[in-house]
Motif scaffolding. Structure first.
Motif, PDB file in Angstrom:
ATOM      1  N   THR A 137       4.126  -7.019 -11.820  1.00 28.82           N
ATOM      2  CA  THR A 137       5.620  -7.955 -11.564  1.00 28.82           C
ATOM      3  C   THR A 137       6.600  -7.521 -12.281  1.00 28.82           C
ATOM      4  OG1 THR A 137       4.771  -9.448 -13.264  1.00 28.82           O
ATOM      5  CG2 THR A 137       3.945 -10.027 -11.031  1.00 28.82           C
ATOM      6  N   PHE A 138       6.842  -6.592 -13.026  1.00 29.46           N
ATOM      7  CA  PHE A 138       8.171  -6.052 -13.565  1.00 29.46           C
ATOM      8  C   PHE A 138       8.799  -4.901 -12.753  1.00 29.46           C
ATOM      9  CE2 PHE A 138       4.773  -3.306 -15.540  1.00 29.46           C
ATOM     10  CZ  PHE A 138       5.234  -2.216 -15.113  1.00 29.46           C
ATOM     11  N   ILE A 139       8.001  -4.522 -11.593  1.00 28.64           N
ATOM     12  CA  ILE A 139       8.697  -3.738 -10.768  1.00 28.64           C
ATOM     13  C   ILE A 139       9.950  -4.529 -10.034  1.00 28.64           C
ATOM     14  CG2 ILE A 139       8.524  -2.454  -8.330  1.00 28.64           C
ATOM     15  CD1 ILE A 139       5.703  -1.772  -9.504  1.00 28.64           C
ATOM     16  N   PRO A 140      10.952  -4.374  -9.706  1.00 27.87           N
ATOM     17  CA  PRO A 140      12.035  -4.829  -9.178  1.00 27.87           C
ATOM     18  C   PRO A 140      11.685  -5.300  -7.790  1.00 27.87           C
ATOM     19  CG  PRO A 140      13.061  -2.929 -10.285  1.00 27.87           C
ATOM     20  CD  PRO A 140      11.495  -2.705 -10.460  1.00 27.87           C
ATOM     21  N   TYR A 141      12.263  -6.427  -7.557  1.00 23.71           N
ATOM     22  CA  TYR A 141      11.837  -6.995  -6.136  1.00 23.71           C
ATOM     23  C   TYR A 141      12.179  -6.324  -5.058  1.00 23.71           C
ATOM     24  CZ  TYR A 141      11.804 -10.488  -2.390  1.00 23.71           C
ATOM     25  OH  TYR A 141      11.433 -11.045  -0.947  1.00 23.71           O
ATOM     26  N   HIS A 142      13.373  -5.791  -4.964  1.00 24.79           N
ATOM     27  CA  HIS A 142      13.796  -5.172  -3.786  1.00 24.79           C
ATOM     28  C   HIS A 142      12.895  -3.662  -3.612  1.00 24.79           C
ATOM     29  CE1 HIS A 142      16.244  -2.990  -7.268  1.00 24.79           C
ATOM     30  NE2 HIS A 142      16.405  -1.949  -6.154  1.00 24.79           N
ATOM     31  N   LEU A 143      12.734  -2.948  -4.691  1.00 26.07           N
ATOM     32  CA  LEU A 143      11.671  -1.887  -4.593  1.00 26.07           C
ATOM     33  C   LEU A 143      10.397  -2.382  -4.396  1.00 26.07           C
ATOM     34  CD1 LEU A 143      12.679   0.117  -8.021  1.00 26.07           C
ATOM     35  CD2 LEU A 143      13.641   0.324  -5.489  1.00 26.07           C
ATOM     36  N   TRP A 144       9.807  -3.389  -4.843  1.00 22.24           N
ATOM     37  CA  TRP A 144       8.541  -3.819  -4.167  1.00 22.24           C
ATOM     38  C   TRP A 144       8.516  -4.328  -3.030  1.00 22.24           C
ATOM     39  CZ3 TRP A 144       7.828  -8.699  -2.560  1.00 22.24           C
ATOM     40  CH2 TRP A 144       6.622  -9.058  -2.056  1.00 22.24           C
ATOM     41  N   LYS A 145       9.543  -4.961  -2.438  1.00 26.46           N
ATOM     42  CA  LYS A 145       9.532  -5.214  -0.875  1.00 26.46           C
ATOM     43  C   LYS A 145       9.678  -4.127   0.011  1.00 26.46           C
ATOM     44  CE  LYS A 145      11.606  -8.779   2.181  1.00 26.46           C
ATOM     45  NZ  LYS A 145      12.482  -9.599   2.477  1.00 26.46           N
ATOM     46  N   TRP A 146      10.199  -3.167  -0.428  1.00 24.64           N
ATOM     47  CA  TRP A 146      10.337  -1.866   0.133  1.00 24.64           C
ATOM     48  C   TRP A 146       9.207  -1.330   0.505  1.00 24.64           C
ATOM     49  CZ3 TRP A 146       9.422   3.208  -1.050  1.00 24.64           C
ATOM     50  CH2 TRP A 146       9.551   4.277   0.161  1.00 24.64           C
ATOM     51  N   SER A 147       8.502  -1.052  -0.782  1.00 24.20           N
ATOM     52  CA  SER A 147       7.212  -0.510  -0.869  1.00 24.20           C
ATOM     53  C   SER A 147       6.100  -1.560   0.073  1.00 24.20           C
ATOM     54  CB  SER A 147       6.542  -0.392  -2.177  1.00 24.20           C
ATOM     55  OG  SER A 147       6.294  -1.471  -2.760  1.00 24.20           O
ATOM     56  N   HIS A 148       6.089  -2.730  -0.062  1.00 24.51           N
ATOM     57  CA  HIS A 148       5.102  -3.392   0.456  1.00 24.51           C
ATOM     58  C   HIS A 148       5.241  -3.098   2.151  1.00 24.51           C
ATOM     59  CE1 HIS A 148       2.374  -6.652  -0.327  1.00 24.51           C
ATOM     60  NE2 HIS A 148       2.723  -7.455   0.888  1.00 24.51           N
ATOM     61  N   ARG A 149       6.223  -2.965   2.720  1.00 25.85           N
ATOM     62  CA  ARG A 149       6.276  -2.630   4.193  1.00 25.85           C
ATOM     63  C   ARG A 149       5.559  -1.611   4.513  1.00 25.85           C
ATOM     64  NH1 ARG A 149      13.205  -3.150   4.160  1.00 25.85           N
ATOM     65  NH2 ARG A 149      13.061  -5.432   4.188  1.00 25.85           N
TER      66      ARG A 149
END
Length: 447
Positions: free
Chosen positions: A126-138
């Motif tokens: 969860t410490f990965i920034p939200y915008h980076l996580w959301k990009w990778s989640h795609r």
């Protein structure tokens, strides 16, 4: 989450057994079990892609959207475990023939596995920034499509045209179509309701936004949340926020947003009156019951927002006596206290109680039970605030007679880890709970 949805998912994973069992008579059962694990992983991932679409009707089957997010996380974790075991347990069988793409499918399966594992790990750190996580989640949908390719063309003891093959293929297609809808087609389809921002206020660490509909507007219930995006700005990405105002005839809306991350801090700096916004349909089942049973509302910090809508709605409906505990750290930094005090003066059944931790005051199960006259059996408790506080209050109130089903809350953290420390804490709490319950039973006077 609802048991109906969990049962459907379990049945979807167990149904292939009726086709795998007959194959065990002529095939290596260990290798066959490995193939069952891989098939189950595809079924779970296909379902997971589908429930991520937020299609109408999903809340009816699986529960409110906040619970669906929790289900989405755990389905992904279970699917990754099944896929990892599928890779570890030897799935090769003698006497099988693959097509010309079987070798490529084997390599693509490895790529899919490790890609999904990396992305799943990024989702729970969860410490990965939200915008980076959301990009990778795609990218998960792409690796899922590679896993489906692996299934279609790999050597296996049944054909894709067999009932078992068609069954697994259906979930693969469901997942791929859901991914294409979310990533390609949904952004091009007009959705939500158009609004214009009519007022912006900064209240301590909160940014309050009021919106007026450009058309018919959104119809919602007190306590629900919706996805907000600000058009034509760097704030166009959808984010879920609680609607902090009760429904109005003109369908105007109010959001009270706390500065918790990059997006909310940027929103605080850049949002202005006159900007246009899009608000999707409302989600969530965090709403008041009808009836005359006593109610306890507990809002801690920004968790007060749904109770503002609750309180406003009391002006137009009858309910049982309500005690609203507003838990804060500083008396001088309490957004909405004046508004809530005014509503409490207008509504005879509503009592507002400020619990200020800076003054050494804590809300405890004992205090709640005492304030309610010692009888919690008929009460409903609604909570919105920190998880640790919620768990402590729920455990204590249930020990004092509250029905567990009458403690209502939302999982408002949309992104969480897999909770190994939480699991250990839960096991510890269950042990303490059992000890306290036995102790209470021993000390209770005989009738």
């Amino acid at each position: 989450m609802r048991i109906s949805g969990l049962v459907l998912i379990a049945l979807a994973c167990l149904l292939p057994i009726i086709w795998f069992v007959p194959l065990a008579a002529t095939r290596d059962p260990v290798a066959l079990f490995s193939q069952y694990l891989g098939s189950s992983a595809l079924v779970l991932m296909g379902i997971n892609q589908f429930i991520a679409t937020r299609m109408p009707g999903l809340e009816t089957v699986f529960g409110s959207l906040d619970r669906i997010y929790v289900l989405h996380k755990w389905l992904g974790v279970i699917a990754m475990v099944a896929m990892g075991l599928h890779d570890i347990v030897d799935a090769e069988m003698n006497g099988l023939r693959g097509g010309p793409l079987a070798g490529i499918a084997e390599d693509i399966g490895e790529i899919s596995l490790y890609g999904l594992l990396v992305l799943a790990l990024a989702s729970v750190i969860t410490f990965i920034p939200y915008h980076l996580w959301k990009w990778s989640h795609r990218l998960i949908g792409i690796f899922f499509a590679l896993a489906a390719f692996h299934f279609f063309f790999i050597e296996k003891p049944f054909s894709v045209a067999d009932p078992l093959g068609l069954y697994i293929s259906a979930f693969c297609l469901l997942g791929i179509i859901s991914y294409l809808w979310m990533s390609l087609f949904r952004p091009m389809v007009p959705r939500g309701h158009g609004y214009k921002i009519s007022a912006v206020r900064h209240l301590g660490g909160l940014t309050e936004i009021e919106l007026k509909p450009k058309g018919r507007g959104l119809k919602h219930k007190p306590g629900q949340f919706a996805f907000l995006s600000i058009n034509g700005s760097g704030l166009s990405e959808e984010h879920p926020f609680t609607l902090s105002g009760a429904p109005h005839e003109d369908r105007s809306l109010r959001f009270s947003i706390k500065d918790l991350g990059n997006y909310t801090r940027r929103l605080r700096r850049e949002v202005e009156t006159g900007m246009e916004a899009t608000v999707t349909r409302p989600f969530g089942h965090f709403s008041m019951p009808f009836g005359r049973d006593p109610q306890i509302w507990i809002g801690a910090g920004v968790g007060i927002t749904p109770f503002i809508a609750f309180a406003e709605s009391l002006k137009s409906r009858e309910t049982g006596p309500v005690k609203l505990y507003y838990c804060v750290r500083e008396r001088d930094d309490i957004p909405y206290v004046v508004e809530l005090e005014k509503i409490a003066e207008e509504v005879s059944g509503l009592e507002l109680i400020i619990v200020n931790s800076a003054e050494g005051v804590r809300l405890t199960p004992d205090r709640v039970a005492t304030d309610l006259g010692g009888d919690l059996s008929q009460a409903h408790v609604f909570f919105c605030g920190p998880v640790a506080m919620r768990k402590a209050l729920r455990r204590g109130l249930v020990l004092k007679g509250l029905r567990a089903s009458r403690f209502h809350f939302e999982e408002f953290q949309m992104r969480t880890g897999i909770g190994l420390s939480t699991l250990a804490e839960w096991l510890w709490d269950r042990g303490i709970y059992a000890i306290e319950k036995r102790r209470a039973a021993r000390t209770q006077p005989a009738e």
